[in-house]
Scaffold this motif. Structure first.
Motif, mmCIF file in Angstrom:
data_model
loop_
_atom_site.group_PDB
_atom_site.id
_atom_site.type_symbol
_atom_site.label_atom_id
_atom_site.label_comp_id
_atom_site.label_asym_id
_atom_site.label_seq_id
_atom_site.Cartn_x
_atom_site.Cartn_y
_atom_site.Cartn_z
ATOM 1 N N ILE A 202 0.863 -1.185 0.000
ATOM 2 C CA ILE A 202 0.000 0.000 0.000
ATOM 3 C C ILE A 202 0.894 1.227 0.000
ATOM 4 O O ILE A 202 1.912 1.260 0.711
ATOM 5 N N LEU A 203 0.528 2.229 -0.782
ATOM 6 C CA LEU A 203 1.153 3.541 -0.683
ATOM 7 C C LEU A 203 0.205 4.449 0.079
ATOM 8 O O LEU A 203 -0.978 4.552 -0.264
ATOM 9 N N THR A 204 0.719 5.084 1.120
ATOM 10 C CA THR A 204 -0.148 5.931 1.942
ATOM 11 C C THR A 204 0.676 6.963 2.687
ATOM 12 O O THR A 204 1.898 7.073 2.506
ATOM 13 N N ASN A 205 -0.003 7.683 3.558
ATOM 14 C CA ASN A 205 0.582 8.744 4.367
ATOM 15 C C ASN A 205 1.157 8.142 5.649
ATOM 16 O O ASN A 205 0.486 7.371 6.332
ATOM 17 N N LEU A 206 2.385 8.499 5.998
ATOM 18 C CA LEU A 206 3.003 7.971 7.220
ATOM 19 C C LEU A 206 2.160 8.267 8.453
ATOM 20 O O LEU A 206 2.019 7.420 9.348
ATOM 21 N N VAL A 207 1.575 9.452 8.488
ATOM 22 C CA VAL A 207 0.810 9.854 9.672
ATOM 23 C C VAL A 207 -0.429 8.988 9.850
ATOM 24 O O VAL A 207 -0.778 8.611 10.961
ATOM 25 N N THR A 208 -1.101 8.656 8.750
ATOM 26 C CA THR A 208 -2.286 7.803 8.855
ATOM 27 C C THR A 208 -1.903 6.347 9.040
ATOM 28 O O THR A 208 -2.645 5.575 9.646
ATOM 29 N N ALA A 209 -0.745 5.961 8.514
ATOM 30 C CA ALA A 209 -0.327 4.559 8.614
ATOM 31 C C ALA A 209 0.190 4.205 10.009
ATOM 32 O O ALA A 209 -0.046 3.088 10.488
ATOM 33 N N GLN A 210 0.866 5.137 10.652
ATOM 34 C CA GLN A 210 1.547 4.804 11.907
ATOM 35 C C GLN A 210 0.617 4.283 13.001
ATOM 36 O O GLN A 210 0.944 3.285 13.657
ATOM 37 N N PRO A 211 -0.555 4.885 13.222
ATOM 38 C CA PRO A 211 -1.451 4.323 14.250
ATOM 39 C C PRO A 211 -1.878 2.892 13.943
ATOM 40 O O PRO A 211 -1.999 2.066 14.854
ATOM 41 N N ARG A 212 -2.085 2.574 12.676
ATOM 42 C CA ARG A 212 -2.448 1.211 12.299
ATOM 43 C C ARG A 212 -1.302 0.248 12.606
ATOM 44 O O ARG A 212 -1.516 -0.852 13.111
ATOM 45 N N LEU A 213 -0.089 0.673 12.267
ATOM 46 C CA LEU A 213 1.067 -0.186 12.499
ATOM 47 C C LEU A 213 1.318 -0.397 13.991
ATOM 48 O O LEU A 213 1.762 -1.474 14.408
ATOM 49 N N ASP A 214 1.041 0.626 14.791
ATOM 50 C CA ASP A 214 1.217 0.507 16.240
ATOM 51 C C ASP A 214 0.242 -0.509 16.836
ATOM 52 O O ASP A 214 0.579 -1.216 17.798
ATOM 53 N N GLN A 215 -0.959 -0.571 16.247
ATOM 54 C CA GLN A 215 -2.016 -1.423 16.800
ATOM 55 C C GLN A 215 -2.102 -2.789 16.139
ATOM 56 O O GLN A 215 -2.619 -3.737 16.728
ATOM 57 N N ASP A 216 -1.626 -2.905 14.920
ATOM 58 C CA ASP A 216 -1.787 -4.148 14.161
ATOM 59 C C ASP A 216 -0.434 -4.598 13.638
ATOM 60 O O ASP A 216 0.122 -4.004 12.707
ATOM 61 N N LYS A 217 0.104 -5.638 14.217
ATOM 62 C CA LYS A 217 1.453 -6.107 13.881
ATOM 63 C C LYS A 217 1.503 -6.898 12.580
ATOM 64 O O LYS A 217 2.552 -7.454 12.232
ATOM 65 N N ARG A 218 0.395 -6.946 11.843
ATOM 66 C CA ARG A 218 0.407 -7.600 10.527
ATOM 67 C C ARG A 218 1.084 -6.734 9.474
ATOM 68 O O ARG A 218 1.346 -7.213 8.358
ATOM 69 N N PHE A 219 1.391 -5.471 9.804
ATOM 70 C CA PHE A 219 1.916 -4.540 8.815
ATOM 71 C C PHE A 219 3.242 -3.949 9.252
ATOM 72 O O PHE A 219 3.544 -3.860 10.447
ATOM 73 N N LYS A 220 4.016 -3.500 8.261
ATOM 74 C CA LYS A 220 5.270 -2.798 8.537
ATOM 75 C C LYS A 220 5.569 -1.846 7.376
ATOM 76 O O LYS A 220 5.023 -1.997 6.270
ATOM 77 N N ILE A 221 6.422 -0.875 7.617
ATOM 78 C CA ILE A 221 6.849 0.058 6.577
ATOM 79 C C ILE A 221 8.078 -0.511 5.887
ATOM 80 O O ILE A 221 8.987 -1.034 6.544
ATOM 81 N N ALA A 222 8.100 -0.417 4.576
ATOM 82 C CA ALA A 222 9.220 -0.921 3.788
ATOM 83 C C ALA A 222 10.046 0.256 3.267
ATOM 84 O O ALA A 222 9.556 1.071 2.472
ATOM 85 N N GLY A 223 11.274 0.348 3.719
ATOM 86 C CA GLY A 223 12.185 1.361 3.204
ATOM 87 C C GLY A 223 11.931 2.765 3.725
ATOM 88 O O GLY A 223 11.135 2.988 4.637
ATOM 89 N N ALA A 224 12.599 3.710 3.090
ATOM 90 C CA ALA A 224 12.518 5.117 3.490
ATOM 91 C C ALA A 224 11.311 5.784 2.839
ATOM 92 O O ALA A 224 10.756 5.280 1.856
ATOM 93 N N PRO A 225 10.860 6.922 3.393
ATOM 94 C CA PRO A 225 9.774 7.673 2.755
ATOM 95 C C PRO A 225 10.109 8.020 1.309
ATOM 96 O O PRO A 225 11.276 8.228 0.954
ATOM 97 N N LEU A 226 9.079 8.082 0.471
ATOM 98 C CA LEU A 226 9.265 8.310 -0.958
ATOM 99 C C LEU A 226 9.368 9.793 -1.299
ATOM 100 O O LEU A 226 10.146 10.198 -2.150
ATOM 101 N N TYR A 227 8.556 10.602 -0.670
ATOM 102 C CA TYR A 227 8.546 12.045 -0.884
ATOM 103 C C TYR A 227 7.698 12.667 0.215
ATOM 104 O O TYR A 227 6.943 11.968 0.886
ATOM 105 N N GLU A 228 7.869 13.954 0.426
ATOM 106 C CA GLU A 228 7.045 14.658 1.416
ATOM 107 C C GLU A 228 5.868 15.285 0.697
ATOM 108 O O GLU A 228 6.038 16.024 -0.276
ATOM 109 N N GLU A 229 4.692 14.984 1.192
ATOM 110 C CA GLU A 229 3.463 15.406 0.523
ATOM 111 C C GLU A 229 2.858 16.635 1.215
ATOM 112 O O GLU A 229 2.421 16.549 2.356
ATOM 113 N N PRO A 230 2.840 17.786 0.528
ATOM 114 C CA PRO A 230 2.164 18.946 1.104
ATOM 115 C C PRO A 230 0.657 18.768 1.050
ATOM 116 O O PRO A 230 0.129 18.208 0.081
#
Length: 273
Positions: A202-230
């Motif tokens: 999934i491609l998404t926003n780090l801010v929206t993804a982080q709470p999900r990752l904190d609560q659900d260990k089925r997911f993880k972030i792969a690699g570094a951020p791609l770009y900063e989205e204004p």
């Protein structure tokens, strides 16, 4: 009647007509004593339905603060993102405080008075997936994202970030199979079924993804951020008075610390701009 007189009357009429059109949104808001905001129903922590089945989140609270500064009540609408992003609202909505990323295409139908926060775009994968470590590993894979988003443009290799046109983005992948969703919720459900079952990433926003990752260990972030989205406030194009009013209101919200406080409340950090 002389031609000069007719021409003068015509110019006055045109000026009056133009003046009547200018500031139409601001006039509507002030007359109705109501600000109609539009945002997504499921985009936590920016906008979502809480336990009381009421809209809550960072964007919701910012919209409330804007309405309070204007001295009007707030009404929130939640059409699909495709409807929001298409523009041509025809007066149905007054403002989008809804995490919209400006683009050249969107600038054809919207004005973007204010950038109010920025956050990185990231790749989320199933926690058991050892195939994907960066964007170059997305080649040939199926990637979920919110439709009509900057993530879709990124995978199509045609993303232009407003104000950063001179900073070229890197597209280290070959063709990617794009899977558009109305919201991240269903995309995460599909990714949670397993690596490659319905989605590979999934491609998404780090801010929206982080709470999900904190609560659900089925997911993880792969690699570094791609770009900063204004992320900017969007309004219907061509209303200079409403544009100026929105700028003024957000300047006040920055100066009195409201944006920073709301960012700390919902994000745990100050991402406001």
């Amino acid at each position: 009647m002389k031609l000069r007189t007719l021409l003068g009357i015509g110019l006055v009429t045109l000026a009056a007509s133009t003046q009547a059109l200018a500031g139409a949104t601001l006039q509507r808001v002030e007359q109705k004593k109501e600000l109609v905001g539009v945002l997504m129903e499921s985009y936590p922590p920016f906008s979502f339905l809480n336990d009381q089945n009421q809209l809550d989140g960072f964007d919701v609270d910012v919209a409330k603060a804007v309405a309070q500064k204007l001295g009007v009540k707030l009404r929130l609408e939640t059409p699909s993102w495709d409807v929001i992003a298409a523009g041509h609202w025809s007066g149905r909505y007054d403002i989008c405080i809804c995490s919209m990323t400006p683009s050249k295409a969107r600038a054809q139908v919207f004005d973007f008075p204010v950038e109010y926060y920025a956050s990185p775009a990231v790749i989320v994968v199933n926690a058991k997936d050892e195939r994907i470590h960066s964007a170059k590993d997305l080649s040939g894979l199926k990637v979920g994202l919110t439709s009509a988003s900057s993530y879709e443009s990124y995978l199509n290799k045609n993303l232009v970030i407003e104000g950063k046109e001179d900073t070229p983005l890197v597209y280290p992948f070959d063709n990617v199979q794009i899977a558009p969703y109305d919201t991240d919720n269903v995309a995460f459900q599909d990714l949670g079924l397993g690596a490659g079952v319905r989605l590979d990433a999934i491609l998404t926003n780090l801010v929206t993804a982080q709470p999900r990752l904190d609560q659900d260990k089925r997911f993880k972030i792969a690699g570094a951020p791609l770009y900063e989205e204004p992320n900017s406030v969007a309004i219907e194009k061509g209303d200079a008075e409403w544009d100026a009013k929105v700028r003024q209101v957000f300047a006040d919200l920055r100066q009195d610390g409201t944006l920073s406080k709301l960012s700390q409340k919902w994000i745990g950090a100050d991402i406001s701009k």
